[in-house]
Enzyme design. Sequence first.
Site, PDB file in Angstrom:
ATOM      1  CD  GLN A 177       6.903   3.736  -3.022  1.00  0.00           C
ATOM      2  OE1 GLN A 177       6.718   4.672  -2.395  1.00  0.00           O
ATOM      3  NE2 GLN A 177       6.558   3.571  -4.304  1.00  0.00           N
ATOM      4  CB  ALA A 195      17.021   9.678  -7.196  1.00  0.00           C
ATOM      5  CB  CYS A 320     -11.087   1.287 -14.250  1.00  0.00           C
ATOM      6  SG  CYS A 320     -12.384   0.270 -13.878  1.00  0.00           S
TER       7      CYS A 320
END
Length: 458
Positions: A177, A195, A320
């Site tokens: 990240q 990438a 959920c």
Amino acid sequence: MPYFDAASTAPLHPLARQALLSALDEGWADPARLYRDGRRARMLLDAARETVAAELGARTDEVAFTTSGTQANQLAVLGALAGNHRNGRHLVHSAVEHSSVLHAAERHEADGGTSSAVPVDRQGRVHPEAFAEALRPGTALAALQSANHEVGTVQPVAEVAALCAERGVPLLVDAAQSAGPMGAPEGWSLLTASAHKWGGPAGVGVLAVRKGVRYRSPLPADDREAGRVPGYVNVPAVIAAAVALRAVRQEAAALNAVQHARIARLREALPGLVPDLAVLGAPEERLPHLLTFSCLYVDGEALLGELDRAGFAVTSGSSCTSSTLTPSHVLAAMGVLTEGNIRVSLPGDCVDADIDSFLEVLPGAVAAVRATLDAPSATPSTDELTLDTLGRRCPIPVIELAKHLGDVPVGGLIRVLSDDEAAGLDIPAWCEMRSQEYVGSEPAEGLNAVAYLIRRLS
């Protein structure tokens, strides 16, 4: 449609698109061959490797290309453990690592090894002292992501790396990240990246192993990529990935300032626009483009649908949205709400008008979802109330608790019966948010369920 899911995959950078199209003509041949087209492909591959290595602070011969960040993480974990097996078979990792690291840890345990998960605080940050306490004689590898993929919190990699170095333990850093917007942190022994997170094409991951770090591939031997990664290298995609990384790193300083300001605006505005909304993750030490928040009494999947119909592409860490209906391990480790969770991650081409539109749309979308949730029956008594939410998932147990808190006097006790795993995380989190006392839980007599006990304090 405003695209707010760059943390999942960033749009292909324009320069990467140009490089990919050119490389399909120039770099299509096998780089291991000695004829002209093969030599040209090899030269292009070597140049791409040099670019990626320079941007990540590595030597060229330390960098290998994989087919994904997931493959890079799993090879890094299992390969480093195999290479350091003489030092022991213990793995240390944070509780909020990417699932690829956690699955590799499960494989290691299945093969007879051990692992320890270091807890995080409510902002998702690991404390270096806690990480150091988990290191012990026999620890062969430690793993700590540079920034969390769900809430954006930046981890203290440099401090943890120094503690690992003192004990002679190699540190794997998952920089998927952060590699684009923030570059690579200091102190890593092994580094992984992906990438398509920085605007390169999908199908290219990076595995970097420092010289001197013991590594043995857990896969059968192969001559390519220094023996670390088997299989044919997608040269055109690697070239495009390298071009994208260099471009993104050159643009990062200016873009990060703009993205930080947009995220700060969302952090400030959202709690006032939507009742019972909590912004998650560290407020300062965080990725510049990512924000995560949770809404009480909201079905996460339904909220995603409402936002999608309004033209916004976002994602959720909510249970959920999972086929297994299990809570997000990151949010569970943080001890925050796991339901009604939305992650906003801005691409480089986001504009302020997109933020304006999102702030306009979100309150109505949340209200629409909340309006669709019905209340199950409750059985009151004088000072104690039992809420039967058996068979009801996602935010229903918490919604029932909130609706009926006033049905008992201050000091009264509410028992919430639930057979949903997420209730054990969300009910304590709700109590902390609303300043009520979470007493604990106990088996529900005669039922395959749990009774969660809450005392009304105000």
